[in-house]
Design a protein around this motif. Structure first.
Motif, short mmCIF file in Angstrom:
data_model
loop_
_atom_site.label_atom_id
_atom_site.label_comp_id
_atom_site.label_asym_id
_atom_site.label_seq_id
_atom_site.Cartn_x
_atom_site.Cartn_y
_atom_site.Cartn_z
N PRO A 118 -3.49 1.71 0.55
CA PRO A 118 -2.02 2.56 0.01
C PRO A 118 -0.97 1.75 1.23
O PRO A 118 -0.25 1.51 0.44
CB PRO A 118 -2.34 4.02 1.01
CG PRO A 118 -2.94 4.47 0.28
CD PRO A 118 -4.65 3.31 0.64
N LEU A 119 -1.75 1.26 1.84
CA LEU A 119 -1.14 0.01 2.86
C LEU A 119 -1.23 -1.27 1.94
O LEU A 119 0.45 -1.64 1.81
CB LEU A 119 -1.87 -0.28 4.58
CG LEU A 119 -1.87 1.02 5.20
CD1 LEU A 119 -2.48 0.13 6.55
CD2 LEU A 119 -0.52 1.05 5.36
N GLY A 179 2.38 -2.35 7.91
CA GLY A 179 1.55 -1.66 6.58
C GLY A 179 2.45 0.33 6.97
O GLY A 179 2.81 0.19 6.23
N VAL A 180 1.99 0.63 7.94
CA VAL A 180 2.08 1.66 8.14
C VAL A 180 3.76 2.02 8.67
O VAL A 180 4.43 3.47 7.86
CB VAL A 180 1.81 2.07 10.03
CG1 VAL A 180 2.46 3.24 10.30
CG2 VAL A 180 0.36 2.12 9.65
N SER A 181 4.81 0.74 8.95
CA SER A 181 5.96 1.51 8.99
C SER A 181 6.58 1.01 7.85
O SER A 181 7.98 1.68 7.64
CB SER A 181 6.52 0.25 9.55
OG SER A 181 6.66 -1.49 9.28
N SER A 182 5.54 0.49 6.96
CA SER A 182 6.56 0.80 5.32
C SER A 182 6.31 1.65 4.70
O SER A 182 7.74 2.22 3.99
CB SER A 182 6.26 -0.91 4.56
OG SER A 182 4.75 -0.36 4.37
N PHE A 183 5.85 2.77 5.11
CA PHE A 183 5.82 4.28 4.23
C PHE A 183 7.45 4.94 5.39
O PHE A 183 7.87 5.75 4.84
CB PHE A 183 4.55 4.79 5.56
CG PHE A 183 3.84 4.44 4.20
CD1 PHE A 183 3.45 4.97 2.84
CD2 PHE A 183 3.16 3.46 4.19
CE1 PHE A 183 2.40 5.03 1.84
CE2 PHE A 183 1.12 2.89 4.05
CZ PHE A 183 1.11 3.57 2.55
N PHE A 184 7.82 4.39 6.33
CA PHE A 184 9.10 5.82 6.96
C PHE A 184 9.96 4.79 6.32
O PHE A 184 11.17 4.82 6.86
CB PHE A 184 8.21 5.24 7.95
CG PHE A 184 7.72 6.50 8.74
CD1 PHE A 184 7.15 7.65 8.05
CD2 PHE A 184 5.93 5.44 8.76
CE1 PHE A 184 6.23 8.46 8.98
CE2 PHE A 184 4.76 6.56 9.42
CZ PHE A 184 4.70 7.71 8.64
N LYS A 185 10.34 3.31 5.74
CA LYS A 185 10.79 2.89 5.68
C LYS A 185 11.40 3.74 4.32
O LYS A 185 11.38 3.74 3.40
CB LYS A 185 10.81 1.54 5.19
CG LYS A 185 12.44 0.24 5.32
CD LYS A 185 11.22 -1.36 5.00
CE LYS A 185 12.58 -2.52 4.37
NZ LYS A 185 12.20 -3.33 4.18
N GLU A 239 4.38 -3.80 -2.71
CA GLU A 239 5.70 -3.27 -3.61
C GLU A 239 7.41 -4.08 -3.04
O GLU A 239 7.91 -4.25 -3.67
CB GLU A 239 6.08 -1.85 -3.62
CG GLU A 239 4.83 -1.15 -4.23
CD GLU A 239 4.80 0.26 -4.64
OE1 GLU A 239 5.77 1.30 -3.57
OE2 GLU A 239 3.82 1.04 -5.06
N GLU A 240 6.82 -3.85 -1.78
CA GLU A 240 7.31 -4.42 -0.34
C GLU A 240 8.45 -5.95 -0.75
O GLU A 240 9.27 -6.34 -0.84
CB GLU A 240 7.81 -3.79 1.48
CG GLU A 240 7.62 -3.04 1.71
CD GLU A 240 9.20 -2.27 1.28
OE1 GLU A 240 9.82 -2.72 1.77
OE2 GLU A 240 9.44 -0.99 1.17
N ARG A 293 1.19 -0.38 -1.07
CA ARG A 293 3.06 -0.68 -0.41
C ARG A 293 3.86 -1.25 0.19
O ARG A 293 4.63 -2.15 -0.28
CB ARG A 293 2.80 0.33 1.03
CG ARG A 293 3.99 0.55 1.91
CD ARG A 293 4.66 1.62 0.79
NE ARG A 293 6.71 1.49 1.13
CZ ARG A 293 7.51 2.25 1.01
NH1 ARG A 293 6.88 2.66 -0.59
NH2 ARG A 293 8.91 2.70 1.01
#
Length: 199
Positions: free
Chosen positions: A146-147, A14-20, A153-154, A150
């Motif tokens: 938010p996670l 989840g955290v890494s998806s924000f930086f993808k 959405e992915e 996100r």
């Protein structure tokens, strides 16, 4: 399976998806056209020369370079796509449960503090005793929610555009002309139902 390891993996995903980086369909389409032109002029082995940013497409190119049949490569890529979607949905489910549980754990901590017979706790103001509940709601609203959205959405994006990538790879394997590849990709995107967030 809601083991601590799975929970940690879901949080990490989840955290890494924000930086993808977001999926740029125009750039991806141009990549397919370049790959098609390169494979027609210099053969499949020349595909290694072109740097591909998309990991899913990079995996498909590696399978193509190994000389597998079209049916086998596409079957593997479809399985990989479904696996990615499943992982994202499972991670979103775990995060959703954490989002629901955070306020509950905060309330339980407040309840324990209220009923616990301790002179220090008894002297605390009611507002201070309610802090764990407040922190639980803050964690749910500002971190887990938010996670969750996100990851959702992915997963939706993978479902929506995964076949787009597989179609482009199929055209390259079949040796289609670059202009034909572009027309097929545009036709595929035009056939998708329109969404508000589509660019």
């Amino acid at each position: 399976d809601y083991s601590p390891l799975r929970v940690a993996q879901a949080l990490k995903l989840g955290v890494s998806s924000f930086f993808k980086p977001g999926l740029r369909l125009t750039a991806l389409s141009q990549t397919f056209v370049q790959l098609a032109a390169l494979s027609r002029s210099d053969g499949f082995m020349a595909l290694e020369k072109l740097a591909v940013q998309d990991d899913f497409l990079q995996h498909g190119i590696k399978l193509t370079l190994k000389g597998g049949t079209e049916e086998k490569i596409l079957a593997i890529m479809n399985l990989k796509l479904q696996g990615q979607i499943h992982i994202l949905k499972q991670a979103a489910k775990i995060i959703y449960l954490l989002m629901l549980a955070a306020p509950l754990f905060g309330f339980i901590a407040t309840l324990i503090a209220v009923i616990y017979e301790n002179s220090i706790i008894q002297q605390m103001a009611l507002g201070a005793l309610l802090l764990p509940t407040l922190y639980g709601f803050i964690m749910a609203a500002c971190f887990f929610a938010p996670l969750y959205y996100r990851l959702g959405e992915e997963a939706n994006r993978e479902e929506r555009y995964g076949q787009f990538k597989i179609l482009g790879l199929k055209c390259i394997i079949q040796g289609e002309h670059p202009s034909v590849v572009q027309e097929k990709l545009i036709a595929f995107l035009s056939s998708l139902p329109k969404l508000k967030h589509d660019k």
